[in-house]
Design a protein around this motif. Structure first.
Motif, short mmCIF file in Angstrom:
data_model
loop_
_atom_site.label_atom_id
_atom_site.label_comp_id
_atom_site.label_asym_id
_atom_site.label_seq_id
_atom_site.Cartn_x
_atom_site.Cartn_y
_atom_site.Cartn_z
N LYS A 136 0.84 -1.21 0.00
CA LYS A 136 0.00 0.00 0.00
C LYS A 136 0.87 1.26 0.00
CE LYS A 136 -3.89 -2.21 2.32
NZ LYS A 136 -4.62 -2.32 3.60
N LEU A 139 2.14 1.83 -3.44
CA LEU A 139 1.11 2.44 -4.29
C LEU A 139 1.11 3.97 -4.12
CD1 LEU A 139 -1.87 -0.08 -3.93
CD2 LEU A 139 -0.67 0.50 -6.05
N ALA A 144 -1.59 7.48 -10.62
CA ALA A 144 -2.66 6.69 -11.24
C ALA A 144 -2.41 6.65 -12.75
CB ALA A 144 -4.02 7.33 -10.96
N TYR A 146 -3.15 2.59 -11.49
CA TYR A 146 -2.34 1.60 -10.77
C TYR A 146 -2.51 0.23 -11.42
CZ TYR A 146 -2.55 5.55 -7.67
OH TYR A 146 -2.47 6.83 -7.17
N LEU A 148 -2.06 -3.72 -11.04
CA LEU A 148 -1.84 -4.84 -10.10
C LEU A 148 -1.91 -6.15 -10.89
CD1 LEU A 148 -4.28 -3.89 -7.17
CD2 LEU A 148 -1.94 -3.12 -7.54
N LEU A 162 -6.41 0.26 -12.19
CA LEU A 162 -7.37 1.03 -11.38
C LEU A 162 -6.97 2.49 -11.33
CD1 LEU A 162 -7.30 -1.72 -8.67
CD2 LEU A 162 -9.22 -1.28 -10.21
N ILE A 165 -6.75 5.31 -5.95
CA ILE A 165 -5.78 4.69 -5.04
C ILE A 165 -6.45 3.87 -3.94
CG2 ILE A 165 -5.55 6.81 -3.62
CD1 ILE A 165 -2.38 5.32 -3.92
N GLU A 167 -9.27 2.25 -4.18
CA GLU A 167 -9.70 1.00 -4.80
C GLU A 167 -8.49 0.08 -5.04
OE1 GLU A 167 -12.26 -0.44 -8.68
OE2 GLU A 167 -11.88 1.72 -8.45
N ALA A 168 -7.38 0.69 -5.44
CA ALA A 168 -6.17 -0.10 -5.69
C ALA A 168 -5.72 -0.80 -4.40
CB ALA A 168 -5.06 0.80 -6.23
N LYS A 169 -5.80 -0.07 -3.27
CA LYS A 169 -5.40 -0.69 -1.99
C LYS A 169 -6.35 -1.81 -1.60
CE LYS A 169 -3.08 3.35 -0.07
NZ LYS A 169 -3.20 4.47 0.89
N GLU A 171 -8.17 -3.65 -3.63
CA GLU A 171 -7.96 -4.81 -4.52
C GLU A 171 -6.67 -5.54 -4.18
OE1 GLU A 171 -9.92 -6.35 -6.29
OE2 GLU A 171 -11.51 -4.97 -6.88
N ILE A 190 3.14 -5.09 -8.47
CA ILE A 190 2.60 -3.74 -8.72
C ILE A 190 3.55 -3.05 -9.68
CG2 ILE A 190 1.94 -1.51 -7.71
CD1 ILE A 190 1.41 -2.88 -5.09
#
Ligand code: AMP
Ligand code: GLY
Length: 423
Positions: A136, A139, A144, A146, A148, A162, A165, A167-169, A171, A190
């Motif tokens: 995280k 990230l 953006a 991101y 994964l 994504l 951020i 949402e990225a965390k 997921e 990542i």
């Protein structure tokens, strides 16, 4: 010689189509095959990962060459299985060893290989459930969107891109802690987002020498304008118009040569295809992925352009003498358009009768998800039929593919009408 192709898609029908044209091929088998391969070869109902049954077939039918279509048997070590068996070790297997197949089987392995050999690729770090908090924080250091990636094979679904951020965390957490993609996402790569246009390059190597096959671009999304869910591929165009001589030289020097040399230096036994997914960033190619097989539907556009006898090429792979053969390529463009079952890539129905195949002219029909049922050709998968056409101009080739795909019919048939829109 007798030859076996493993797989059941449009890619394998295309392999079978080219191999059946060779004087070097006596009897051709396809396992398990589809309705298209049944018309030009002998289908055998064996799964591509059932190595014991494959061995029985190879011995019984005196098969001397096995061409592996999909990645699964390669990642599971079919090439090593043949090599370590006294009765099978002289059979030519087109497909890398288990170690080589890790280039596709593990994103982290591929990234480490790329970095070791100084091959241009996106910056990255990888994380596990134990390091999710570090992930995280990593990230936070990126901009953006991101990217994964599940480390392992996830049927083409393991990459998430994504914008947000938060949402990225979430997921990342889903992938690592909740195993969103099962064992495939126990590790997550990542990656820096690369902004540019994609293309694919295909290489056939004997582990020492290589030939570069034509480039192609595939259309992965289900919806027009590259929208909606990812599919296996809705069509392809070869060559890619923007891959001019200067750009191809960069790809050769910066990517293909160091890849083949890297495999050799690391003593990785690799006799087969390398499918290199690239993004053109500015004027420079960067690798986004390796696959250890041909692409599908790229094969349906790339292989028909190869004029050199395919079986002869494969013999040179077996003998490690690819440096002594020249590759003749049809200079025209080839396009392929995929007809899919309504609902794909989500739930769809099978068993729908397909009509109109025999009315197609000036195009080649490659079967993907089809089978024979009571003498009729019926749908048997999401991607059903690919229609390949040639012309000097890819737009004219596309026009032929579209004119012919309109002659096909099955319940809820769908295809993208906008291929090439971005070129
Ligand atoms: P892959 O399975 O690695 O090919 O990723 C699937 C798709 O995600 C690719 O075809 C690209 O469209 C996209 N993709 C993967 N990696 C990146 C990246 N680093 N930057 C931008 N797009 C990417
Ligand atoms: N068309 C993409 C693939 O074969 O992986």
């Amino acid at each position: 010689m007798n030859i076996l192709v493993l797989g059941s898609g449009g890619r394998e029908h295309t392999f079978a189509y080219k191999i059946a044209q060779s004087n070097l091929c006596d009897t051709l088998f396809v396992a398990p095959g589809n309705a298209g391969t049944a018309a030009i070869a002998t289908n055998v109902p064996i799964a591509v990962t059932d190595f014991t049954s494959i061995k029985e077939l190879v011995l019984k039918e005196h098969i001397k060459m096995v061409v592996v279509g999909p990645e699964d048997p390669l990642v599971q070590g079919i090439s090593d299985y043949f090599k370590s068996d006294n009765q099978l070790k002289n059979v030519i297997v087109i497909g890398p060893s288990k170690e080589g197949a890790r280039l596709e089987g593990s994103k982290e392995y591929a990234k480490e290989f790329l970095i070791r050999h100084n091959i241009p690729t996106a910056a990255y770090q990888s994380f596990t459930a134990a390091t999710v908090e570090e992930g995280k924080q990593f990230l936070e250091t990126l901009n953006a969107p991101y990217v994964l990636k599940a480390d392992g094979l996830a049927a083409g679904k393991g990459v998430l891109i994504l914008q947000d951020i938060k949402e990225a965390k979430t997921e990342l957490e889903n992938m690592l802690t909740n195993k969103k993609f099962g064992a495939a996402s126990e590790k997550v790569v990542i990656e820096e987002f690369l902004d540019g246009i994609e293309l694919s390059v295909f290489v056939l190597t004997d582990g020492k020498n290589y030939v570069t096959l034509p480039t192609a671009k595939d259309y992965k999304r289900i919806g027009e304008g590259d929208t909606g869910l990812n599919t296996g591929g809705m069509g392809a165009i070869s060559p890619v118009p923007f891959a001019d001589h200067a750009f191809m030289s960069k790809i050769e020097e910066q990517i293909i040569k160091p890849t083949v040399d890297g495999l050799a230096k690391e003593n990785i036994d690799y006799k087969g295809f390398i499918f290199i997914g690239l993004i053109k960033v500015g004027n420079d190619p960067k690798v986004i992925e390796y696959n250890v097989r041909m692409g599908d539907p790229e094969t349906e556009a790339v292989l028909p352009r190869v004029q050199t006898d395919l079986v002869k090429l494969f013999q040179h792979v077996g003998e490690q003498s690819l440096d002594t053969i020249t590759l003749d390529i049809d200079q025209r463009s080839a396009t392929t358009v995929m007809a899919v079952s309504g609902g794909y890539p989500e739930a769809y129905q099978k068993g729908k009768e397909i009509t109109g195949i025999d009315t197609v002219s000036e195009s080649i029909v490659f079967h993907a998800g089809t089978k024979l049922e009571d003498g009729k050709v019926v749908t048997n998968g999401g991607r059903v039929i690919a229609v390949t056409s040639f012309d000097d101009d890819f737009r004219q080739a596309l026009k032929k593919s579209y004119q012919n795909i309109e002659k096909l019919h099955f319940d809820k048939m769908y295809y993208r009408k906008d291929l090439g829109f971005d070129l």
